[in-house]
Design a protein around this motif. Structure first.
Motif, mmCIF file in Angstrom:
data_model
loop_
_atom_site.group_PDB
_atom_site.id
_atom_site.type_symbol
_atom_site.label_atom_id
_atom_site.label_comp_id
_atom_site.label_asym_id
_atom_site.label_seq_id
_atom_site.Cartn_x
_atom_site.Cartn_y
_atom_site.Cartn_z
ATOM 1 N N ARG A 1 0.845 -1.201 0.000
ATOM 2 C CA ARG A 1 0.000 0.000 0.000
ATOM 3 C C ARG A 1 0.880 1.251 0.000
ATOM 4 O O ARG A 1 1.120 1.873 1.032
ATOM 5 C CB ARG A 1 -0.945 -0.016 1.196
ATOM 6 N N GLU A 2 1.360 1.610 -1.163
ATOM 7 C CA GLU A 2 2.196 2.794 -1.306
ATOM 8 C C GLU A 2 1.365 3.918 -1.913
ATOM 9 O O GLU A 2 0.780 3.772 -2.980
ATOM 10 C CB GLU A 2 3.405 2.491 -2.191
ATOM 11 N N ARG A 3 1.328 5.038 -1.226
ATOM 12 C CA ARG A 3 0.548 6.181 -1.680
ATOM 13 C C ARG A 3 1.408 7.439 -1.626
ATOM 14 O O ARG A 3 2.292 7.538 -0.776
ATOM 15 C CB ARG A 3 -0.687 6.367 -0.795
ATOM 16 N N PRO A 4 1.122 8.407 -2.478
ATOM 17 C CA PRO A 4 1.897 9.656 -2.422
ATOM 18 C C PRO A 4 1.606 10.411 -1.139
ATOM 19 O O PRO A 4 0.517 10.288 -0.561
ATOM 20 C CB PRO A 4 1.401 10.430 -3.652
ATOM 21 N N PHE A 5 2.578 11.186 -0.677
ATOM 22 C CA PHE A 5 2.420 11.981 0.529
ATOM 23 C C PHE A 5 1.768 13.299 0.154
ATOM 24 O O PHE A 5 2.203 13.978 -0.778
ATOM 25 C CB PHE A 5 3.784 12.232 1.178
ATOM 26 N N ALA A 6 0.706 13.678 0.855
ATOM 27 C CA ALA A 6 0.045 14.949 0.573
ATOM 28 C C ALA A 6 0.931 16.091 1.071
ATOM 29 O O ALA A 6 1.255 16.151 2.257
ATOM 30 C CB ALA A 6 -1.317 15.001 1.254
ATOM 31 N N PRO A 7 1.360 17.006 0.205
ATOM 32 C CA PRO A 7 2.242 18.089 0.645
ATOM 33 C C PRO A 7 1.522 19.064 1.561
ATOM 34 O O PRO A 7 0.337 19.348 1.380
ATOM 35 C CB PRO A 7 2.645 18.763 -0.676
ATOM 36 N N ILE A 8 2.237 19.560 2.559
ATOM 37 C CA ILE A 8 1.703 20.592 3.439
ATOM 38 C C ILE A 8 2.177 21.934 2.893
ATOM 39 O O ILE A 8 3.365 22.277 2.968
ATOM 40 C CB ILE A 8 2.178 20.389 4.885
ATOM 41 N N LEU A 9 1.256 22.695 2.313
ATOM 42 C CA LEU A 9 1.593 23.959 1.670
ATOM 43 C C LEU A 9 1.506 25.110 2.667
ATOM 44 O O LEU A 9 0.650 25.113 3.548
ATOM 45 C CB LEU A 9 0.651 24.215 0.495
ATOM 46 N N GLU A 10 2.365 26.081 2.512
ATOM 47 C CA GLU A 10 2.301 27.289 3.328
ATOM 48 C C GLU A 10 1.692 28.418 2.499
ATOM 49 O O GLU A 10 2.212 29.528 2.421
ATOM 50 C CB GLU A 10 3.686 27.653 3.843
ATOM 51 N N THR A 11 0.582 28.090 1.879
ATOM 52 C CA THR A 11 -0.160 29.044 1.056
ATOM 53 C C THR A 11 -1.600 29.059 1.543
ATOM 54 O O THR A 11 -2.248 28.003 1.578
ATOM 55 C CB THR A 11 -0.133 28.623 -0.420
ATOM 56 N N PRO A 12 -2.125 30.203 1.948
ATOM 57 C CA PRO A 12 -3.515 30.248 2.425
ATOM 58 C C PRO A 12 -4.474 29.729 1.349
ATOM 59 O O PRO A 12 -4.385 30.097 0.179
ATOM 60 C CB PRO A 12 -3.746 31.738 2.690
ATOM 61 N N ARG A 13 -5.373 28.841 1.753
ATOM 62 C CA ARG A 13 -6.334 28.268 0.826
ATOM 63 C C ARG A 13 -7.725 28.300 1.456
ATOM 64 O O ARG A 13 -7.875 28.020 2.648
ATOM 65 C CB ARG A 13 -5.955 26.817 0.484
ATOM 66 N N GLU A 14 -8.716 28.638 0.638
ATOM 67 C CA GLU A 14 -10.089 28.719 1.111
ATOM 68 C C GLU A 14 -11.015 27.983 0.154
ATOM 69 O O GLU A 14 -10.799 27.981 -1.056
ATOM 70 C CB GLU A 14 -10.539 30.184 1.224
ATOM 71 N N VAL A 15 -12.026 27.359 0.738
ATOM 72 C CA VAL A 15 -13.076 26.697 -0.027
ATOM 73 C C VAL A 15 -14.402 27.202 0.522
ATOM 74 O O VAL A 15 -14.590 27.254 1.743
ATOM 75 C CB VAL A 15 -13.001 25.163 0.096
#
Length: 484
Positions: free
Chosen positions: A280-294
């Motif tokens: 079970r190898e999956r990519p690592f979700a990057p932790i961004l230092e960019t403000p993001r809004e949804v």
């Protein structure tokens, strides 16, 4: 069938509790429910004493035993002799995060199709027998596992094992029974996600939070990909992952290890290894230092809300003590109506109708830590966001006292004790933990690990939250013509 997602409270990792008290699993499902009604009293009152250090910490499932069949099936036995009933669960170590590209929803779709009958038992027979025996059954799919369970009188355990072992290897699918079930899943998605504003926001938040990682894809799948799934896709997924060496059998109830071993060998033990599941190898979700809004607006939204979410380590990824510290931190600052955030924003300053925090720890890969609040009338969502972040910073700096930490630890420990009153909860706790790579010992010793935390551990966990790395979600009310 239930979908264990991060967006509905019946089916996936619990919003407020850790792996050991995941009554949800509990397994699992708008990231924090948009109603945000964290107003129910905590299990232990605000004045509850901290655990007495001279008293040993409770052990979860102290009598649990384990063994492995020759075909690789892991078995967990949880004795509970208070009533002559058993909970029988089979957990497959595969979920939506393991799906092939372009086949989103196949794990959940197969969960539905597993009730279509086998070469031995026609469609509907298994469920009919469970009902005739006065039992209960269900199944659920999460990012990391798929599980099936029955609860019946103890004398029927062997029969349940026989049925479940049979459909582990003899599932029969035809185009005639696959096509209608695909339509059922599409209707389920329309009901649970497409018509639910909070769920729509949740899928958007997950997509932004889990960049490059399959957790960013809805467990139920994308509409166009679900519509294209067919019998060949389902059988290929079944043949690859539904094999005893990729499964965990959990039996909780009025049984002995010897009884379970004998029955398991007579049923599951006859199922051959049908495949060697991939790593079970999956990519690592990057932790961004960019403000993001949804943001999502819908006229059906009765209570607007804001949530602020960070990627954090899950129990599987965390260093010793790190995940436990996040559990205590979430409980202290946002675990109900006695928590610091609730008292500040709801009771003292009356800016919100609900507020809290949650550490969603029950993932195989990166987990989530969330602050959330629902503003009172006259308070904008943008103001609520600012006040929520400011309150969080102030609490960490000035109000997270030793007494508050001790009370949070006491509440978590009490919840652990109460969890053991539920046979099904124990089965789910152990099953879900093992399915994501944890161990029986980690579950059993979790209360002691919580009790051993120091103030320094909690402060180290609190220091990890950079506002620039968070994703902010807004759930808004809007006139019908302005739905977005």
């Amino acid at each position: 069938m239930a979908i264990a997602t991060a967006h509905r409270p019946e089916h996936g990792p619990d919003r407020r509790r850790s792996l050991a008290v995941a009554l949800a699993l509990a397994v699992c499902l708008a990231p924090i429910p948009p109603a945000l009604a964290q107003t129910a009293p905590s299990t232990v009152s605000e004045t509850a004493p901290s655990p007495v250090e001279t008293t040993p910490a409770p052990v979860i499932g102290a009598d649990v035993s384990t063994f492995t069949l020759d075909n690789g099936l892991d078995v967990v036995v949880i004795p509970d002799r208070r009533a002559p009933v058993v909970t029988h669960m089979i957990w497959y170590k595969v979920g939506s995060a393991d799906e092939p590209p372009g086949k989103s929803g196949i794990a959940h779709f197969l969960e539905h199709l597993m009730f279509k009958g086998t070469s031995t038992h026609p469609e509907g027979e298994f469920s009919r027998v469970v009902t005739e025996l006065g039992g209960q059954e269900n199944a659920f799919t999460s990012y990391d596992y798929t599980a099936y369970y029955q609860r019946v009188a103890k004398e029927h355990l062997g029969r349940m094992m026989g049925f479940e072992a049979d459909r582990m290897q003899n599932l029969v699918l035809t185009d005639e029974n696959v096509a209608p079930e695909r339509q059922v899943v599409l209707e389920e998605r329309a009901m649970r996600i497409d018509s639910e504003p909070g769920a729509i926001l949740g899928t958007g938040l997950d997509a932004v939070l889990y960049l490059q990682h399959p957790y960013g894809i809805p467990i139920i799948g994308y509409v166009d990909e679900i519509a294209a799934l067919d019998r060949t896709d389902a059988i290929a997924f079944y043949d690859r992952f539904y094999t005893p060496n990729n499964a965990i059998l959990v039996v909780a109830g009025d049984v002995t290890t010897e009884e379970v071993r004998r029955l398991a060998e007579e049923t599951y033990g006859k199922v051959p290894r049908r495949a060697e599941p991939p790593v079970r190898e999956r990519p690592f979700a990057p932790i961004l230092e960019t403000p993001r809004e949804v943001s999502h607006a819908d006229p059906k939204v009765q209570q607007e809300s804001v949530q602020i979410t960070w990627l954090v380590d899950s129990y599987r990824l965390a260093e010793p003590g790190e995940a436990e510290a996040l559990d205590v931190l979430a409980e202290a600052i946002g675990g109900g109506s006695t928590s610091l955030l609730f008292r500040d924003l709801v009771i003292d300053r009356k800016l919100a109708t609900g507020a809290g925090a949650a550490y969603q720890s029950g993932f195989r890969d990166q987990a989530q830590f969330t602050l959330y609040a629902a503003p009172r009338e006259g308070v904008s969502l943008e103001t609520m966001r600012t006040e929520l972040m400011d309150a969080f910073a102030t609490i960490l700096k000035e109000r997270l006292t030793d007494e508050e930490i001790d009370r949070a630890k006491a509440r978590l420990e009490a919840d652990t004790v109460y969890a053991q009153d539920s046979q099904q909860a124990l089965a789910r706790i152990f099953g879900s933990t093992l399915a994501i790579g944890g161990t029986v010992a980690e579950v059993q010793t979790w209360p002691a690990a919580i009790r051993a935390l120091t103030r320094a551990d909690i402060e180290a966990a609190a220091a990890a939250f950079d506002p620039k790395a968070a994703v902010v979600g807004y759930l808004r009310n809007a006139p019908p013509e302005e739905r977005s």
